[in-house]
Scaffold this motif. Sequence first.
Motif, short mmCIF file in Angstrom:
data_model
loop_
_atom_site.label_atom_id
_atom_site.label_comp_id
_atom_site.label_asym_id
_atom_site.label_seq_id
_atom_site.Cartn_x
_atom_site.Cartn_y
_atom_site.Cartn_z
N MET A 147 -45.49 -8.06 -19.78
CA MET A 147 -46.03 -6.92 -19.04
C MET A 147 -45.51 -5.62 -19.66
O MET A 147 -44.34 -5.54 -20.02
CB MET A 147 -45.61 -7.00 -17.57
CG MET A 147 -46.32 -5.98 -16.68
SD MET A 147 -45.85 -6.09 -14.93
CE MET A 147 -46.36 -7.75 -14.53
N ASN A 148 -46.40 -4.64 -19.77
CA ASN A 148 -45.99 -3.36 -20.33
C ASN A 148 -44.93 -2.71 -19.45
O ASN A 148 -44.93 -2.86 -18.23
CB ASN A 148 -47.20 -2.42 -20.43
CG ASN A 148 -48.20 -2.88 -21.46
OD1 ASN A 148 -47.84 -3.53 -22.44
ND2 ASN A 148 -49.46 -2.53 -21.26
N LYS A 149 -44.04 -1.98 -20.10
CA LYS A 149 -43.00 -1.25 -19.39
C LYS A 149 -43.12 0.24 -19.70
O LYS A 149 -43.52 0.63 -20.79
CB LYS A 149 -41.61 -1.76 -19.77
CG LYS A 149 -41.37 -3.19 -19.30
CD LYS A 149 -39.96 -3.65 -19.65
CE LYS A 149 -39.68 -5.03 -19.04
NZ LYS A 149 -40.58 -6.06 -19.53
N ARG A 150 -42.78 1.05 -18.71
CA ARG A 150 -42.89 2.50 -18.85
C ARG A 150 -41.55 3.14 -18.49
O ARG A 150 -40.87 2.69 -17.57
CB ARG A 150 -44.00 3.05 -17.95
CG ARG A 150 -45.38 2.45 -18.25
CD ARG A 150 -46.45 3.08 -17.40
NE ARG A 150 -47.77 2.49 -17.68
CZ ARG A 150 -48.91 2.95 -17.18
NH1 ARG A 150 -48.91 4.01 -16.37
NH2 ARG A 150 -50.05 2.37 -17.50
N GLN A 151 -41.22 4.21 -19.20
CA GLN A 151 -39.96 4.91 -18.95
C GLN A 151 -40.05 5.69 -17.64
O GLN A 151 -41.07 6.31 -17.33
CB GLN A 151 -39.66 5.87 -20.11
CG GLN A 151 -38.32 6.57 -20.00
CD GLN A 151 -38.05 7.46 -21.20
OE1 GLN A 151 -38.96 7.75 -21.99
NE2 GLN A 151 -36.82 7.92 -21.34
N VAL A 152 -38.98 5.67 -16.88
CA VAL A 152 -38.89 6.43 -15.64
C VAL A 152 -38.27 7.79 -15.96
O VAL A 152 -37.08 7.89 -16.26
CB VAL A 152 -38.04 5.70 -14.59
CG1 VAL A 152 -37.96 6.53 -13.30
CG2 VAL A 152 -38.63 4.32 -14.29
N GLY A 153 -39.09 8.83 -15.93
CA GLY A 153 -38.62 10.16 -16.25
C GLY A 153 -37.99 10.20 -17.62
O GLY A 153 -38.52 9.64 -18.58
N ASP A 154 -36.82 10.84 -17.70
CA ASP A 154 -36.07 10.88 -18.97
C ASP A 154 -34.87 9.94 -18.91
O ASP A 154 -33.92 10.08 -19.67
CB ASP A 154 -35.62 12.30 -19.29
CG ASP A 154 -34.72 12.90 -18.21
OD1 ASP A 154 -34.45 12.21 -17.19
OD2 ASP A 154 -34.28 14.05 -18.37
N SER A 155 -34.95 8.95 -18.01
CA SER A 155 -33.83 8.01 -17.82
C SER A 155 -33.88 6.91 -18.87
O SER A 155 -34.80 6.83 -19.69
CB SER A 155 -33.90 7.38 -16.43
OG SER A 155 -34.92 6.39 -16.38
N VAL A 203 -47.65 8.29 -13.66
CA VAL A 203 -47.30 7.07 -12.93
C VAL A 203 -46.58 6.09 -13.85
O VAL A 203 -47.09 5.71 -14.90
CB VAL A 203 -48.55 6.41 -12.33
CG1 VAL A 203 -48.20 5.08 -11.67
CG2 VAL A 203 -49.21 7.35 -11.31
N ALA A 204 -45.38 5.68 -13.43
CA ALA A 204 -44.62 4.69 -14.18
C ALA A 204 -44.93 3.27 -13.72
O ALA A 204 -44.94 2.34 -14.52
CB ALA A 204 -43.12 4.95 -14.05
#
Length: 306
Positions: free
Chosen positions: A1-9, A260-261
Motif C-alpha cells: 500500500m502506498n504511504k504518504r508523509q504526514v506534514g514535515d514529520s 490528504v495523507a
Amino acid sequence: MNKRQVGDSSLYISEMSLGCMSLGTNEAKAKEIIDGALDAGINYLDTADLYDFGENEEIVGKALKGRRDEVILGTKVGNHFNKEQKDWYWDPSKAYIKEEVKESLRRLQTDYIDLYQLHGGTMDDPIDETIEAFDELVQEGYIRYYGISSIRPNVIKQYVERSSIVSVMMQYSLLDRRPEEEILDLLHTNNISVLARGPVAKGMLSNNGIQKVEQKAQQGHLSYSHDELKNMIGNLQKHIGEERSLQALALQYVLSHPAVASAVFGASTTEQLKENISMLDAPELDPSLRAQLQQETRPIVYQNHR
C-alpha cells in the motif's frame, strides 16, 4: 500500500488507515480486524482515550502485542471522562493533557505515541497552554508528533498559525465537501496533512448506499435533504462496476486532494475491512472523472462549526 508523509514529520502512513472507534468490545473480533488491516499494508491505527471510556485503547494495545513496531499509532485527548459514571467534559488544560497521556500509554501498553491529537477544540480554549502541553510532551519523549482532530475552521487556523501540528483530522467525503472551501488548500500550503475521517459517510457511499440513506438519513445529512441524498448517490452509483465499488470511488476521491495523507475508515467486521481495501484493486481516478463527481455532488460550507 502506498504511504504518504504526514506534514514535515518522519511519519509515513498508509493512504488508507483504520479508525478504531467501531471495533467494539469483543477483543478477539477486534484483533482479527486489526491483524487483517496490518496484513493488508495498513500501518496507521487511530483511537482515542474517550472511545468506550478507555476500553478501546486497552483493546488496541492488547491486539498490537508483538506488532507495535509495524504500526504508527495515533490517539486523542481533551475529553476528561469518568469511566464509572460514563460521562465527560471538555478539558484542554495543560495539566489534564500531561497527566492523561500517561494513562493512554498504560492502556496502549506502549512507551510512546506517534501522533497525539487534541480531540476537538473551541475558540474559548486556553490555546497557548494547550500547545505548550503538546510541545513539552514531544520534548519529554512521550509523543513523537501532535495534531488536532477538529472541523472548526477558526480553531484550525489558530493552530496553523501558533503551533507545530503536523496533521488535522477532519470529516471529509463526497457527501461532506466542507473542507474544500477554506481548509484543505490552507493546510497544504502550510505542509500540514489531513487525516480524512468518514470517507464513506456512514456507509452511504457504498454499493448499498441508498439502503443506508433509508436507515440513517431519513431527516437528511448535513444540509442535504433525504431526496437529494438519494439522487446524488444514485448518480454516483452509475460509475461503479466490476472494477470499482462506490466505496473505492469515495476513497479515491478523498485521496485525490494533495493535502490528504490518509483516508481513515472504521470497520466493525472483517467484511467491511475487505470492502474498503478493495480500493487497491480499482483503476486510478482520472481528473475527468473527479471533475464529474464534483458536478454530481454539491459543495457545502461550515456554518455552525466555527
